[in-house]
Design an enzyme around this catalytic site. Structure first.
Site, PDB file in Angstrom:
ATOM      1  CG  ASN A   7      39.824 133.220  31.574  1.00 54.67           C
ATOM      2  OD1 ASN A   7      40.055 134.437  32.276  1.00 54.67           O
ATOM      3  ND2 ASN A   7      40.978 132.898  30.836  1.00 54.67           N
ATOM      4  NE  ARG A  18      33.346 153.929  38.748  1.00 57.94           N
ATOM      5  CZ  ARG A  18      32.153 153.912  38.953  1.00 57.94           C
ATOM      6  NH1 ARG A  18      31.265 153.490  37.944  1.00 57.94           N
ATOM      7  NH2 ARG A  18      31.732 154.620  40.055  1.00 57.94           N
ATOM      8  CG  HIS A  43      46.334 134.784  29.767  1.00 55.58           C
ATOM      9  ND1 HIS A  43      45.994 133.848  28.829  1.00 55.58           N
ATOM     10  CD2 HIS A  43      47.290 135.509  29.811  1.00 55.58           C
ATOM     11  CE1 HIS A  43      47.152 134.115  27.987  1.00 55.58           C
ATOM     12  NE2 HIS A  43      47.704 135.029  28.495  1.00 55.58           N
ATOM     13  NE  ARG A  45      47.432 138.858  27.195  1.00 56.31           N
ATOM     14  CZ  ARG A  45      46.226 138.105  27.250  1.00 56.31           C
ATOM     15  NH1 ARG A  45      45.482 138.104  28.093  1.00 56.31           N
ATOM     16  NH2 ARG A  45      45.867 137.199  26.364  1.00 56.31           N
ATOM     17  CG  HIS A  50      43.297 141.122  31.980  1.00 61.21           C
ATOM     18  ND1 HIS A  50      43.824 140.065  32.332  1.00 61.21           N
ATOM     19  CD2 HIS A  50      43.114 141.214  30.544  1.00 61.21           C
ATOM     20  CE1 HIS A  50      44.726 139.627  31.123  1.00 61.21           C
ATOM     21  NE2 HIS A  50      44.249 140.287  30.037  1.00 61.21           N
ATOM     22  CD  GLU A  70      44.555 130.881  29.688  1.00 63.56           C
ATOM     23  OE1 GLU A  70      44.275 129.461  29.511  1.00 63.56           O
ATOM     24  OE2 GLU A  70      43.773 131.705  29.191  1.00 63.56           O
ATOM     25  CB  THR A 100      42.386 137.747  22.847  1.00 64.22           C
ATOM     26  OG1 THR A 100      42.094 136.525  23.744  1.00 64.22           O
ATOM     27  CG2 THR A 100      41.965 137.716  21.650  1.00 64.22           C
ATOM     28  CG  HIS A 190      40.619 131.656  22.076  1.00 63.19           C
ATOM     29  ND1 HIS A 190      39.922 132.504  21.090  1.00 63.19           N
ATOM     30  CD2 HIS A 190      41.473 132.448  22.413  1.00 63.19           C
ATOM     31  CE1 HIS A 190      40.544 133.792  21.030  1.00 63.19           C
ATOM     32  NE2 HIS A 190      41.426 133.848  21.899  1.00 63.19           N
ATOM     33  CG  ASP A 191      36.454 133.013  19.889  1.00 69.83           C
ATOM     34  OD1 ASP A 191      36.772 133.901  20.826  1.00 69.83           O
ATOM     35  OD2 ASP A 191      37.132 133.390  18.718  1.00 69.83           O
ATOM     36  CG  HIS A 214      35.053 137.501  25.575  1.00 70.75           C
ATOM     37  ND1 HIS A 214      35.019 138.881  25.928  1.00 70.75           N
ATOM     38  CD2 HIS A 214      34.049 137.630  24.606  1.00 70.75           C
ATOM     39  CE1 HIS A 214      34.411 139.577  25.206  1.00 70.75           C
ATOM     40  NE2 HIS A 214      33.780 138.883  24.317  1.00 70.75           N
TER      41      HIS A 214
END
Length: 237
Positions: A7, A18, A43, A45, A50, A70, A100, A190-191, A214
């Site tokens: 991801n 920046r 992903h 949004r 992002h 996603e 998130t 996820h994590d 992440h």
């Protein structure tokens, strides 16, 4: 072998901070594939904080591995996915203001909605996956809405891993077994991190794909800082 989809949202976050094009999201995606990644995940949004919607269009042109988009299937998202036509779309029930993803779908409560959305994507030839908690009733509901795959939401596993990893993974093993019985493909994310990914992959039967962002990007910073600092020092001699 379980495939790794990276991801790249965090790369876009850094770029946007920046306002320029550093780091170059497209180059990073190409390099990740060159380093062995078997997929690229984004992903977007609605606020494009992002990943931008244009990023999805641009990535589609250069990603040679599996492209996975996603997100919450609001109309803007649905339109983007139908335009870009990635190999896979993963439906995530995150609210507009969510930092998130923080929950899986209630496939029973949202059966009609999910069925309609999944049919829309499948009619366009796009493989579907839905983000779900490790709950066998929810897995049964996932089968009923017609999805091709589920993505197990693994935050609770990651949180419980260092306390008691055997207990933490139990519901995920049961969920995976049920998904296998129903003929659903299994993804996860996820994590998940270098600390906990091996134990998870070894214990989840027929795990097809993990999507990691992440942790992977954060670990890359730590594992690469020594090298980059010394490259700067060398140039300053």
């Amino acid at each position: 072998m379980t495939k790794l989809s990276v991801n790249v949202n965090k790369i876009a976050t850094l770029r946007n901070a920046r306002g320029g094009n550093v780091p170059d999201l497209l180059k990073v995606a190409t390099d990740l594939e060159g380093f062995g990644a078997q997929g690229i995940t984004i992903h977007p949004r609605p606020d494009e904080r992002h990943i931008r919607y244009q990023d999805a269009r641009d990535l589609k042109k250069i990603v040679k591995s599996e492209f996975n988009i996603e997100g919450n299937p609001v109309q803007k998202f649905i339109d983007l996915v139908l335009e870009v036509k990635p190999e896979q779309v993963t439906l995530v029930p995150d609210s507009v203001d969510a930092i998130t993803s923080n929950a899986g779908w209630d496939t029973i409560k949202h059966k009609e909605f999910l069925t309609d959305v999944i049919n829309t994507f499948k009619n366009a030839g796009i493989r579907t996956s839905i983000f779900v908690d490790a709950n066998t009733k929810i897995i049964d509901g996932a089968k009923a809405v017609g999805t091709d795959r589920i993505e197990l939401y693994t935050e609770s596993y990651a949180t419980g891993y260092f306390l008691n990893k055997e207990n933490a993974i139990k519901p995920f093993i049961e969920a995976a077994k049920r998904a296998n019985e129903l003929g659903l493909g299994i993804n996860a994310g996820h994590d998940l991190s270098l600390d906990n990914i091996q134990f998870f992959a070894q214990n989840i039967p027929n795990l097809l794909e993990v999507s990691i962002g992440h942790a992977l990007i954060s670990e890359a910073l730590y594992l690469g800082l020594d090298n980059v600092v010394n490259m700067y020092l060398h140039r300053l001699k």
